[in-house]
Write an enzyme that holds these catalytic residues in place. Structure first.
Site, mmCIF file in Angstrom:
data_model
loop_
_atom_site.group_PDB
_atom_site.id
_atom_site.type_symbol
_atom_site.label_atom_id
_atom_site.label_comp_id
_atom_site.label_asym_id
_atom_site.label_seq_id
_atom_site.Cartn_x
_atom_site.Cartn_y
_atom_site.Cartn_z
ATOM 1 N N LEU A 29 0.814 -1.216 0.000
ATOM 2 C CA LEU A 29 0.000 0.000 0.000
ATOM 3 C C LEU A 29 0.843 1.259 0.000
ATOM 4 C CD1 LEU A 29 -2.717 -1.051 2.604
ATOM 5 C CD2 LEU A 29 -2.760 -1.294 0.113
ATOM 6 N N GLY A 30 1.961 1.223 0.666
ATOM 7 C CA GLY A 30 2.800 2.420 0.747
ATOM 8 C C GLY A 30 3.926 2.215 1.740
ATOM 9 N N ASP A 63 8.433 6.510 7.055
ATOM 10 C CA ASP A 63 9.795 6.685 7.532
ATOM 11 C C ASP A 63 10.290 5.489 8.326
ATOM 12 O OD1 ASP A 63 12.161 8.211 7.807
ATOM 13 O OD2 ASP A 63 11.571 8.770 9.844
ATOM 14 N N ILE A 64 9.371 4.735 8.951
ATOM 15 C CA ILE A 64 9.830 3.640 9.814
ATOM 16 C C ILE A 64 9.320 2.277 9.367
ATOM 17 C CG2 ILE A 64 10.056 5.157 11.820
ATOM 18 C CD1 ILE A 64 7.445 4.023 12.877
ATOM 19 N N VAL A 77 3.691 -0.605 4.497
ATOM 20 C CA VAL A 77 2.341 -1.064 4.806
ATOM 21 C C VAL A 77 1.824 -1.914 3.658
ATOM 22 C CG1 VAL A 77 -0.015 -0.360 5.365
ATOM 23 C CG2 VAL A 77 1.910 0.992 6.182
ATOM 24 N N LYS A 109 1.364 -2.975 8.953
ATOM 25 C CA LYS A 109 2.571 -2.161 8.944
ATOM 26 C C LYS A 109 3.739 -3.010 9.426
ATOM 27 C CE LYS A 109 4.320 2.399 10.163
ATOM 28 N NZ LYS A 109 3.961 3.723 10.733
ATOM 29 N N ASP A 167 1.269 15.758 13.094
ATOM 30 C CA ASP A 167 1.526 15.413 11.697
ATOM 31 C C ASP A 167 0.239 15.417 10.867
ATOM 32 O OD1 ASP A 167 3.248 14.862 9.615
ATOM 33 O OD2 ASP A 167 3.183 12.695 9.885
#
Length: 488
Positions: free
Chosen positions: A102-103, A106-107, A110, A128, A224
């Site tokens: 999915l994407g 930074d850590i 997913v 994730k 954020d």
């Protein structure tokens, strides 16, 4: 772009990078993350979250997540996960079929994952996956743990549900809600003129405001907020995502008496004819039935005089929260973060103002050619509004007034600084919003159902790779061919 690619399914922020000033933004990926390597540890030892256990092996996590989340208590996904745990003793990678990446953030990355159990309904999750070695090497372990702890206590209609957490020798996995509608950034770009109508912007802003109010009540400063982090569920309502930049703090609820809460809103535009600009109103006007013996009818009479009496209101704002870290997304950073003055919960109300501006105007107000110019504009340039918007009429005086109050460069003068969301909800821009029944409102956009056959065919056409070698020999390793876990 095919139908599958047109559906943006990212659960993590795809635009997040760390410590970069030189990246050139693109139309689909316009924002960059700015962060110091110093992690936010101030106040964490006093956090309300520090005493909660999250073990999935001894049943503690199950009790905390399943039984204490009434908003998701009837979700069939809980039953499926519980069935696996009762059958195999624990949940692991071998229980999932990874369908699509999915994407990435930074850590971690997913994935869209399907639980492999014998049920009639498809159990889809956003998984994730974080490389524990990378987290340690890049000093991001504290951020990952903060996100996991925050997700573990959330129970709100517009915030994500953490169904489970499990680990292998090398990776840590968070099992969360999957949103099929993409995010507001992509949805905005599909609108005429690449911006929402003011009515649609009010709908999304209202649900985001309730999310921030709940987070502050739980002692969490989000830090954020941006359209990429606001996901759209299959019913069209929103879900806030990504909490690895959030700050945990203490909060002390108070009950205050405030008279005439809307009386301070003096809209600058003299042509404004809204009744709320002329006669202040209350969010709550409790009344009592009074029996009239002559007419034998019940009639309404006010419980108290709105001119003299005060209205009690609950204020749950972590006004004592302080941090000196340089975190966030460049176009959304508040002036106090850029100046290094230290910041508190008021940064969320600044980003809320930028967020509302972008929804209505299709761009952020201080964006420059590069990140350095953007930061300079935020600190030194006045707020400006476009004279007109292509594709729709200009915004109302109410929305511009709200944005101006939220984007005060002095955090102590910013709307929401003292009383948080309670103060913001009373602004005339939100007149008519039924906060208690907002989930019953019809969303501006309801996404088309996802065709899982497309995902399956796309999976079959992909180059098949196995999970990393770090998982070989692990009891939780997946068997067969799956997409390779990639890490940012």
């Amino acid at each position: 772009m095919n139908d599958l690619e047109s559906v943006h399914l990212s659960f993590s922020d795809l635009s997040t990078v760390t410590g970069s000033d030189s990246s050139s933004p693109t139309e689909m990926n316009p924002k960059k993350n700015a962060e110091e390597e110093e992690e936010d540890k101030e106040g964490s030892e006093h956090s309300i979250l520090s005493s909660i256990s999250y073990s999935s092996k001894d049943g503690v996590f199950r009790n905390l997540s399943y039984r204490s989340k009434p908003h998701k208590g009837n979700d069939f996904r809980w039953e499926a996960i519980q069935w696996v745990k009762d059958k195999d003793g624990e949940l692991g990678l071998r229980h999932f079929r990874v369908l699509k990446k999915l994407g990435f953030g930074d850590i971690g990355s997913v994935y869209l994952a399907e639980l492999k159990v014998g049920m009639m309904r498809k159990c889809l999750f956003a998984m994730k996956v974080m490389d524990k070695g990378m987290l340690v090497g890049r000093k991001k372990l504290h951020r990952a743990e903060t996100e996991r702890q925050i997700l573990g206590i959330l129970d709100h209609p517009f915030l994500p549900t953490l169904y489970s957490h499990f680990e292998t020798e090398k990776v840590s996995c968070l099992l969360m809600e999957f949103c099929s509608g993409g995010d507001l950034h992509l949805l905005r770009q599909r609108q005429p003129g690449k911006h929402f109508t003011e009515q649609a912007a009010r709908f999304y802003a209202s649900e985001v405001l309730l999310s921030l109010e709940y987070l502050h009540m739980m002692g969490v400063v989000y830090r954020d907020l941006k359209p990429e982090n606001v996901l759209v569920r299959e019913d069209g309502h929103i879900m806030l995502s990504d909490f690895d930049l959030s700050l945990r703090c203490l909060v002390k609820p108070t009950l205050e008496n405030k008279s005439n809460p809307n009386s301070s809103y003096n809209i600058e535009d003299p042509s404004c004819k809204f009744s709320v600009c002329i006669e202040p109103t209350f969010c709550f006007k409790p009344r009592l039935f009074k029996f009239n013996s002559k007419s034998s009818k019940l009639k309404w009479e006010p419980m108290f005089s709105t001119k003299q009496e005060s209205v009690p209101e609950l204020v749950v704002e972590p006004t004592t929260a302080r941090s000196n870290s340089f975190v966030g997304t460049h176009e959304y950073l508040s002036p106090e973060i850029i100046r290094g003055d230290g910041h508190g919960s008021a940064v969320d109300w600044w980003t809320f103002g930028i967020f509302l501006y972008e929804l209505i105007y299709g761009k952020t107000p201080f964006k420059g050619i590069g990140n350095r110019e953007t930061l300079f504009n935020i600190v030194g340039q006045p707020l400006k509004f476009p004279s007109n918007i292509s594709g729709s009429s200009s915004s109302s005086a109410l929305s511009t007034d709200l944005i101006k109050r939220l984007l005060s460069k002095d955090p102590q003068k910013r709307l929401g600084f003292k009383r948080g969301a309670t103060e913001i909800k009373q602004h005339p821009f939100f007149e008519g919003v039924n906060w208690a029944l907002i989930r019953g409102d019809k969303p501006p956009n309801v996404p088309e159902p996802i065709d899982l056959s497309l995902l399956s065919s796309g999976m079959n056409s992909c180059k098949k790779t196995t999970v990393p070698k770090c998982d070989e020999g692990d009891s939780n390793s997946s068997s067969g061919s799956y997409l390779e876990f990639e890490f940012f």
